[in-house]
Scaffold this motif. Structure first.
Motif, PDB file in Angstrom:
ATOM      1  N   GLN A  53      52.866  27.231  13.771  1.00 24.25           N
ATOM      2  CA  GLN A  53      51.628  27.025  14.514  1.00 24.25           C
ATOM      3  C   GLN A  53      50.619  26.247  13.689  1.00 24.25           C
ATOM      4  OE1 GLN A  53      51.698  28.108  17.779  1.00 24.25           O
ATOM      5  NE2 GLN A  53      49.980  26.684  17.906  1.00 24.25           N
ATOM      6  N   TYR A  54      50.594  26.518  12.384  1.00 25.51           N
ATOM      7  CA  TYR A  54      49.694  25.812  11.471  1.00 25.51           C
ATOM      8  C   TYR A  54      49.990  24.310  11.486  1.00 25.51           C
ATOM      9  CZ  TYR A  54      47.140  24.835   7.101  1.00 25.51           C
ATOM     10  OH  TYR A  54      46.270  24.345   6.159  1.00 25.51           O
ATOM     11  N   VAL A  55      51.268  23.977  11.424  1.00 25.65           N
ATOM     12  CA  VAL A  55      51.679  22.571  11.451  1.00 25.65           C
ATOM     13  C   VAL A  55      51.330  21.931  12.783  1.00 25.65           C
ATOM     14  CG1 VAL A  55      53.660  21.011  11.396  1.00 25.65           C
ATOM     15  CG2 VAL A  55      53.521  22.892   9.750  1.00 25.65           C
ATOM     16  N   LYS A  56      51.613  22.639  13.873  1.00 26.21           N
ATOM     17  CA  LYS A  56      51.365  22.081  15.202  1.00 26.21           C
ATOM     18  C   LYS A  56      49.878  21.913  15.490  1.00 26.21           C
ATOM     19  CE  LYS A  56      55.572  23.433  17.655  1.00 26.21           C
ATOM     20  NZ  LYS A  56      56.135  24.115  18.829  1.00 26.21           N
ATOM     21  N   ASP A  57      49.054  22.788  14.904  1.00 25.49           N
ATOM     22  CA  ASP A  57      47.608  22.737  15.156  1.00 25.49           C
ATOM     23  C   ASP A  57      46.877  21.770  14.238  1.00 25.49           C
ATOM     24  OD1 ASP A  57      47.892  24.618  17.142  1.00 25.49           O
ATOM     25  OD2 ASP A  57      47.237  26.308  15.905  1.00 25.49           O
ATOM     26  N   TYR A  58      47.571  21.245  13.228  1.00 24.95           N
ATOM     27  CA  TYR A  58      46.887  20.427  12.225  1.00 24.95           C
ATOM     28  C   TYR A  58      46.323  19.143  12.825  1.00 24.95           C
ATOM     29  CZ  TYR A  58      45.985  17.391   8.297  1.00 24.95           C
ATOM     30  OH  TYR A  58      45.376  16.536   7.423  1.00 24.95           O
ATOM     31  N   ARG A  59      45.073  18.856  12.472  1.00 26.40           N
ATOM     32  CA  ARG A  59      44.411  17.625  12.882  1.00 26.40           C
ATOM     33  C   ARG A  59      43.602  17.079  11.709  1.00 26.40           C
ATOM     34  NH1 ARG A  59      47.204  18.901  16.278  1.00 26.40           N
ATOM     35  NH2 ARG A  59      46.976  19.010  18.545  1.00 26.40           N
ATOM     36  N   PRO A  60      43.781  15.814  11.343  1.00 27.59           N
ATOM     37  CA  PRO A  60      42.925  15.213  10.309  1.00 27.59           C
ATOM     38  C   PRO A  60      41.474  15.220  10.770  1.00 27.59           C
ATOM     39  CG  PRO A  60      44.856  13.830  10.764  1.00 27.59           C
ATOM     40  CD  PRO A  60      44.810  14.881  11.828  1.00 27.59           C
ATOM     41  N   PRO A  69      50.020  14.155  14.165  1.00 25.10           N
ATOM     42  CA  PRO A  69      49.353  13.177  13.292  1.00 25.10           C
ATOM     43  C   PRO A  69      49.973  13.080  11.899  1.00 25.10           C
ATOM     44  CG  PRO A  69      48.055  15.179  13.397  1.00 25.10           C
ATOM     45  CD  PRO A  69      49.199  15.368  14.350  1.00 25.10           C
ATOM     46  N   LEU A  70      51.190  13.591  11.738  1.00 21.48           N
ATOM     47  CA  LEU A  70      51.919  13.462  10.486  1.00 21.48           C
ATOM     48  C   LEU A  70      53.095  12.522  10.710  1.00 21.48           C
ATOM     49  CD1 LEU A  70      52.145  17.207   9.359  1.00 21.48           C
ATOM     50  CD2 LEU A  70      50.688  15.450   8.342  1.00 21.48           C
ATOM     51  N   VAL A  71      53.212  11.488   9.898  1.00 19.00           N
ATOM     52  CA  VAL A  71      54.358  10.595   9.978  1.00 19.00           C
ATOM     53  C   VAL A  71      55.055  10.588   8.621  1.00 19.00           C
ATOM     54  CG1 VAL A  71      53.312   9.155  11.750  1.00 19.00           C
ATOM     55  CG2 VAL A  71      53.037   8.529   9.356  1.00 19.00           C
ATOM     56  N   LEU A  72      56.358  10.452   8.653  1.00 19.64           N
ATOM     57  CA  LEU A  72      57.151  10.457   7.431  1.00 19.64           C
ATOM     58  C   LEU A  72      57.835   9.111   7.249  1.00 19.64           C
ATOM     59  CD1 LEU A  72      57.797  13.422   9.098  1.00 19.64           C
ATOM     60  CD2 LEU A  72      58.408  13.976   6.748  1.00 19.64           C
ATOM     61  N   ASN A  73      57.765   8.579   6.055  1.00 19.92           N
ATOM     62  CA  ASN A  73      58.403   7.300   5.758  1.00 19.92           C
ATOM     63  C   ASN A  73      59.555   7.479   4.783  1.00 19.92           C
ATOM     64  OD1 ASN A  73      55.597   5.893   6.668  1.00 19.92           O
ATOM     65  ND2 ASN A  73      57.321   4.465   6.766  1.00 19.92           N
ATOM     66  N   ASP A  74      60.728   7.019   5.205  1.00 20.25           N
ATOM     67  CA  ASP A  74      61.915   7.072   4.365  1.00 20.25           C
ATOM     68  C   ASP A  74      62.024   5.776   3.569  1.00 20.25           C
ATOM     69  OD1 ASP A  74      64.154   8.178   3.290  1.00 20.25           O
ATOM     70  OD2 ASP A  74      65.387   8.070   5.100  1.00 20.25           O
TER      71      ASP A  74
END
Length: 268
Positions: free
Chosen positions: A17-24, A91-96
């Motif tokens: 829930q913490y991850v899903k609720d996160y907003r910058p 709002p989290l993106v991951l770059n490989d």
């Protein structure tokens, strides 16, 4: 045992829930997490695991393979996490990135320079890494005017726990150099140790034993001493690899590390 399962379940749901609720705090900002590390460390598998756990469905969008000595990932690729039943994304993106191949000083220098340009937001999605040549300003994938969303907000070093003791001096020096470059750019840095079940029979038997494994603690201390990451910035993880079904204990480790990554983003 039932009490432990209940505690794991509660922690998992809380972290999810913490991850899903996160907003910058900045409206419209997406926080970019740049993964880097040695070949075969599990960067792509971690991305797949994060996407799977957050979405609740199996994801294998990031290509992963057991190729010894060479990197499966060649392109700079952005992965987004779709929200539940919506055509919107977290709002989290991951770059490989391409895995570190330390078989020459030239490749080491090229790797560091490309990672530095990526941190600055000057590498566009789809850029094909060339171990012999850094990105040039003439390359169509070079971004001369990066926005806040193009720049990296946190550097994530991914290392195979079973390979920590065998890391070459060149590999260690390269990881140190990248840390210094990130520090110069005021980018926070964290690390995850993957494949923790391969170094400790007790963890292989029960993932919850990660919290009391002396073997894992020793590997974390070795990595901390070698590369310079503080112990509280190193997180143990078991990626999904051969598993068919979800496992709450594996989920909890992945979500806990993701929550710590978010906390390291600060208030930007």
């Amino acid at each position: 045992m039932e009490g432990n399962k209940l505690e794991v379940s509660i922690n998992k749901q809380s972290d999810l829930q913490y991850v899903k609720d996160y907003r910058p705090q900045t409206e419209g900002l997406q926080h970019r997490i740049l993964l880097h590390g040695p070949v075969g460390a599990g960067k792509s598998s971690f991305i797949n695991s994060v996407q799977s756990v957050v979405k609740g469905t199996t994801s294998k969008k990031a290509g992963a393979a057991n190729i010894s000595g060479s990197s499966y990932t060649r392109k700079y690729t952005t992965y987004r996490i779709q929200k539940d039943g919506q055509n919107t994304f977290h709002p989290l993106v991951l770059n490989d990135t391409m895995g570190l191949e330390c078989n020459s000083n030239r490749r080491k220098k090229v790797y560091v320079k490309d990672i530095k340009q990526a941190m600055k937001g000057r590498v566009r999605d789809g850029y094909t890494f060339n171990p012999e040549c850094k990105i040039s300003k003439e390359d169509p994938k070079y971004n001369p005017d990066p926005t806040a969303n193009d720049k990296v907000h946190i550097l994530l070093c991914v290392v195979d726990a079973s390979a920590v003791s065998q890391m070459s001096p060149k590999a260690i020096e390269t990881l140190q150099d990248i840390r210094e470059e990130a520090s110069d750019l005021d980018i926070p840095q964290v690390a995850i140790l993957t494949k923790i079940d391969l170094i400790c029979p007790e963890i292989k038997k029960d993932v919850k034993n990660v919290y009391r494994s002396k073997i894992l603690k020793k590997r974390m201390e070795e990595f901390s001493a070698a590369v310079g990451y503080p112990m509280n910035s190193i997180f143990p993880v078991k990626n999904y690899h051969e598993e068919i079904n979800f496992n709450s204990d594996i989920d909890s480790l992945i979500l806990s590390s993701l929550r710590d990554i978010i906390d390291n983003l600060g208030s930007s």
